[in-house]
Scaffold this active site. Structure first.
Site, PDB file in Angstrom:
ATOM      1  CE  LYS A 184     134.499 -21.208 -15.196  1.00 20.06           C
ATOM      2  NZ  LYS A 184     134.983 -19.986 -14.539  1.00 20.06           N
ATOM      3  CD  GLU A 259     129.296 -18.917   1.849  1.00 22.37           C
ATOM      4  OE1 GLU A 259     128.990 -17.633   2.034  1.00 22.37           O
ATOM      5  OE2 GLU A 259     129.290 -19.635   2.660  1.00 22.37           O
ATOM      6  CB  CYS A 293     130.021 -10.671  -0.749  1.00 21.29           C
ATOM      7  SG  CYS A 293     131.320 -11.472   0.305  1.00 21.29           S
ATOM      8  CD  GLU A 390     126.494  -8.275  -4.392  1.00 21.15           C
ATOM      9  OE1 GLU A 390     126.211  -8.860  -5.365  1.00 21.15           O
ATOM     10  OE2 GLU A 390     127.450  -8.615  -3.404  1.00 21.15           O
TER      11      GLU A 390
HETATM   12  P1  NAP Z   1     129.459 -14.581 -11.071  1.00 19.53           P
HETATM   13  O1  NAP Z   1     129.247 -13.898 -12.450  1.00 19.53           O
HETATM   14  O2  NAP Z   1     128.292 -15.334 -10.491  1.00 19.53           O
HETATM   15  O3  NAP Z   1     130.758 -15.694 -11.545  1.00 19.53           O
HETATM   16  C1  NAP Z   1     131.278 -16.343 -10.508  1.00 19.53           C
HETATM   17  C2  NAP Z   1     131.616 -17.585 -11.113  1.00 19.53           C
HETATM   18  O4  NAP Z   1     130.612 -18.433 -11.786  1.00 19.53           O
HETATM   19  C3  NAP Z   1     132.683 -17.343 -11.956  1.00 19.53           C
HETATM   20  O5  NAP Z   1     133.651 -18.550 -11.976  1.00 19.53           O
HETATM   21  C4  NAP Z   1     131.887 -17.589 -13.370  1.00 19.53           C
HETATM   22  O6  NAP Z   1     132.936 -17.907 -14.268  1.00 19.53           O
HETATM   23  C5  NAP Z   1     131.049 -18.495 -13.077  1.00 19.53           C
HETATM   24  N1  NAP Z   1     130.132 -18.440 -13.755  1.00 19.53           N
HETATM   25  C6  NAP Z   1     129.382 -17.404 -14.596  1.00 19.53           C
HETATM   26  N2  NAP Z   1     128.185 -17.714 -15.178  1.00 19.53           N
HETATM   27  C7  NAP Z   1     127.984 -19.089 -14.924  1.00 19.53           C
HETATM   28  C8  NAP Z   1     127.018 -19.960 -15.434  1.00 19.53           C
HETATM   29  N3  NAP Z   1     126.225 -19.431 -16.243  1.00 19.53           N
HETATM   30  N4  NAP Z   1     127.090 -21.148 -15.095  1.00 19.53           N
HETATM   31  C9  NAP Z   1     127.916 -21.611 -14.295  1.00 19.53           C
HETATM   32  N5  NAP Z   1     128.981 -20.876 -13.558  1.00 19.53           N
HETATM   33  C10 NAP Z   1     129.003 -19.552 -14.248  1.00 19.53           C
HETATM   34  O7  NAP Z   1     129.820 -13.757  -9.938  1.00 19.53           O
HETATM   35  P2  NAP Z   1     131.360 -12.500 -10.251  1.00 19.53           P
HETATM   36  O8  NAP Z   1     130.793 -11.752 -10.808  1.00 19.53           O
HETATM   37  O9  NAP Z   1     132.328 -13.280 -10.500  1.00 19.53           O
HETATM   38  O10 NAP Z   1     131.390 -12.301  -8.518  1.00 19.53           O
HETATM   39  C11 NAP Z   1     130.710 -11.477  -8.005  1.00 19.53           C
HETATM   40  C12 NAP Z   1     129.483 -12.152  -7.015  1.00 19.53           C
HETATM   41  O11 NAP Z   1     130.070 -13.129  -6.199  1.00 19.53           O
HETATM   42  C13 NAP Z   1     128.899 -10.945  -6.300  1.00 19.53           C
HETATM   43  O12 NAP Z   1     127.367 -11.155  -6.119  1.00 19.53           O
HETATM   44  C14 NAP Z   1     129.153 -11.228  -4.723  1.00 19.53           C
HETATM   45  O13 NAP Z   1     128.682 -10.784  -3.813  1.00 19.53           O
HETATM   46  C15 NAP Z   1     129.520 -12.713  -4.621  1.00 19.53           C
HETATM   47  N6  NAP Z   1     130.484 -12.964  -3.982  1.00 19.53           N
HETATM   48  C16 NAP Z   1     129.953 -13.603  -2.473  1.00 19.53           C
HETATM   49  C17 NAP Z   1     130.979 -13.951  -1.493  1.00 19.53           C
HETATM   50  C18 NAP Z   1     130.344 -14.755  -0.326  1.00 19.53           C
HETATM   51  O14 NAP Z   1     131.188 -15.510   0.442  1.00 19.53           O
HETATM   52  N7  NAP Z   1     128.881 -14.814  -0.188  1.00 19.53           N
HETATM   53  C19 NAP Z   1     132.181 -13.727  -1.835  1.00 19.53           C
HETATM   54  C20 NAP Z   1     132.586 -12.993  -2.908  1.00 19.53           C
HETATM   55  C21 NAP Z   1     131.823 -12.905  -3.982  1.00 19.53           C
HETATM   56  P3  NAP Z   1     133.502 -17.047 -15.643  1.00 19.53           P
HETATM   57  O15 NAP Z   1     134.204 -16.089 -14.773  1.00 19.53           O
HETATM   58  O16 NAP Z   1     134.109 -17.885 -16.517  1.00 19.53           O
HETATM   59  O17 NAP Z   1     132.243 -16.326 -16.353  1.00 19.53           O
END
Ligand code: NAP
Length: 493
Positions: A184, A259, A293, A390
């Site tokens: 997804k 992650e 991140c 962050e």
């Molecule tokens: P996010 O809002 O958590 O979204 C990530 C994924 O989760 C997307 O596919 C999103 O789908 C889905 N999602 C959103 N709400 C959800 C829910 N209620 N239930 C299930 N899935 C849900 O994060 P983001 O804004 O895309 O990415 C930024 C974050 O990722 C930052 O905190 C960053 O640090 C972290 N990150 C971590 C790493 C690592 O390796 N540690 C690497 C890259 C990024 P939709 O897009 O359809 O809403």
């Protein structure tokens, strides 16, 4: 000019989900537009799947599991390497797709395609080394040991900041272990995921082994997390959603790897060249416009070189060009959407209202609504959001410190624990910080730290488990213990 016109191979641009080897419309008839964050232009549409369609992806994966796991490891390796070769052969198209949907400059997208492909090659080979062990027996006339088996269907939920590599880092590990996957991707960046599906099909990855579902994230995750046939969930994204998924997986006791967010300290010792360290800090802060991140979120500089460091940082930052990632000479693309711009503005306002100094960052120069000019703040303190959150934006905050014990305390003052940077040449300081920093990854005198051979991951609220390296594949393997009794005497006497 449509998206397809921009690609040498227009068939890489897909606007359907991919389930059981078939391109699938949403049965509810709902489609959502995907836009280019740099221009606001609609790039294409994706279907919003209904729950029964999401479940059908698990049906397909479950069906594919018996065949895929039964292949020899070297047979799975060959198919994964064919997939890797196709990514390489199509890297320019994949990079263009990525820049259009994510916004990062084209050279960065090319770099991500290379980086993402490298995980496929790594895990293709690693799949041949999933060895069990022989255990010296404590039971008379018995042979004891372990074998490694694939856990089963794995669900992979990924973010938009690395639309391709965050998928391959998970999918290649799972598939090499013998697990089919249901991916997804983030709704902002589905086209990279769908191009991966197109190339997986061309590589001869059997139907049902690599599936892509699209739609309302919360609904999809509820459907997948409550499905007993899904044995593992791997998520990259925010800590908020990670916590939610961990809870949702509790009822069916899934294997969960997370992650999550980071809030990386970048520690500059008193003994380094301030210019060299400042240039490194700019690179560590502004990669992916700070939407990373690993971004250096809290820059902690020894007071003896603070002013010089700030001057070099400001000079280097001023040279960064902000613009549409498709144009040449652009260093920083747009933020992913307008909410990210609002969040960045609020973080800057909050810091200034609490006493930080705005050294640089004039938003009137931004070339469009989703762009945010790089900001440099000094005098940052723990009570400011730029310290505790962050930022995920090109906002750099610098704080002076006086000794190693103080900087260790400052660096660990966060719920996150993903990555930390240290710049110093003093071996005693290096060792002290390396041991004291509560982070899953510590990079000393190097901005670059990631790649296939390393165990990528965090501690505290930054996650569970590791991706990459030799441990990445373990997230998708079960250890089965065996005891073969009644074997008779080994010596034959
Ligand atoms: P996010 O809002 O958590 O979204 C990530 C994924 O989760 C997307 O596919 C999103 O789908 C889905 N999602 C959103 N709400 C959800 C829910 N209620 N239930 C299930 N899935 C849900 O994060 P983001 O804004 O895309 O990415 C930024 C974050 O990722 C930052 O905190 C960053 O640090 C972290 N990150 C971590 C790493 C690592 O390796 N540690 C690497 C890259 C990024 P939709 O897009 O359809 O809403």
């Amino acid at each position: 000019m449509t998206m397809s016109d921009k690609l040498s191979d227009p068939r890489l641009f897909r606007q359907h989900a991919y389930i059981d080897g078939k391109w699938t419309h949403g049965s509810g008839g709902r489609d959502e537009a995907v836009t280019n964050p740099a221009t606001g232009e609609v790039l294409g549409h994706i279907p919003w799947l209904e729950a029964d369609q999401v479940r059908s992806a698990v049906d397909a994966a479950e069906k594919a599991f018996s065949h895929w796991r039964a292949l020899r490891a070297d047979e799975r390796c060959e198919r994964l390497l064919a997939w890797y070769d196709l990514l390489q052969a199509n890297r320019e198209d994949l990079a263009i797709l990525m820049t259009l949907e994510q916004g990062k400059p084209l050279p960065d997208s090319r770099g991500e395609v290379e980086y993402g492909a490298s995980f496929i090659r790594w895990f293709a080979e690693e799949g041949k080394r999933t060895r069990g062990e022989t255990i010296p027996s404590h039971i008379p006339n018995a042979a004891l040991g372990t074998i490694k088996e694939p856990v089963g269907v794995a669900v992979l939920i990924t973010p938009w900041n690395f639309p391709l590599a965050m998928i391959t880092r998970k999918a290649a590990a799972a598939m090499a272990a013998g697990c089919p996957v249901v991916v997804k991707p983030a709704s902002e960046t589905p086209f990279s995921a769908l191009a991966l599906a197109e190339l997986a099909e061309r590589a001869g990855i059997p139907a049902g082994v690599f599936n892509v579902v699209l739609g309302e994230a919360a609904e999809i995750s509820k459907t997948l997390c409550s499905d007993e046939r899904v044995m593992a969930l791997s998520f990259t994204g925010s800590t908020r959603v990670g916590r939610l998924l961990l809870e949702q997986c509790a009822n069916t006791v899934k294997r969960v790897s997370l992650e999550l967010g980071g809030n990386a300290p970048f520690i500059v010792g008193p003994d380094v060249d301030p210019k060299e360290a400042a240039y490194a800090a700019v690179a560590a802060k502004f990669q992916t416009v700070g939407q990373d991140c690993l971004a250096a979120d809290r820059i902690l500089v020894h007071e003896s070189i603070h002013d010089e460091f700030v001057a070099h940082f400001a000079e280097r930052m001023a040279a960064l060009t902000v613009g549409n990632g498709m144009e040449s000479e652009v260093d920083l693309g747009p933020l992913i959407h307008s909410q990210a711009v609002d969040k960045a503005s609020k973080i800057v306002d909050d810091a200034i209202s609490k006493g930080a100094t705005l050294v640089a960052g004039d938003q009137s120069q931004a070339p469009g609504p989703n762009f945010f000019m790089p900001v440099l703040l000094t005098g940052v303190t723990p009570k400011m959001k730029v310290w505790s959150e962050e930022t995920f934006a090109p906002v750099a905050g610098i704080t002076a410190y006086s000794d190693d014990d103080q900087v260790i305390e400052m660096a660990n003052d966060t719920e996150y624990g993903l990555a930390a940077y240290v710049y110093t040449h003093d071996i005693r300081r290096i060792w002290k910080l390396l041991r004291a920093l509560e982070y899953g990854m510590v990079s000393v005198n190097s901005v670059k730290m990631t790649g296939p051979p390393i165990p990528f991951g965090g501690v505290k609220q930054s996650g569970l488990g590791r991706e990459g390296g030799s441990s990445g594949i373990d997230e998708y393997l079960e250890t089965k213990y065996y005891c073969l009794g009644s074997l008779g005497s080994v010596s034959g006497s």
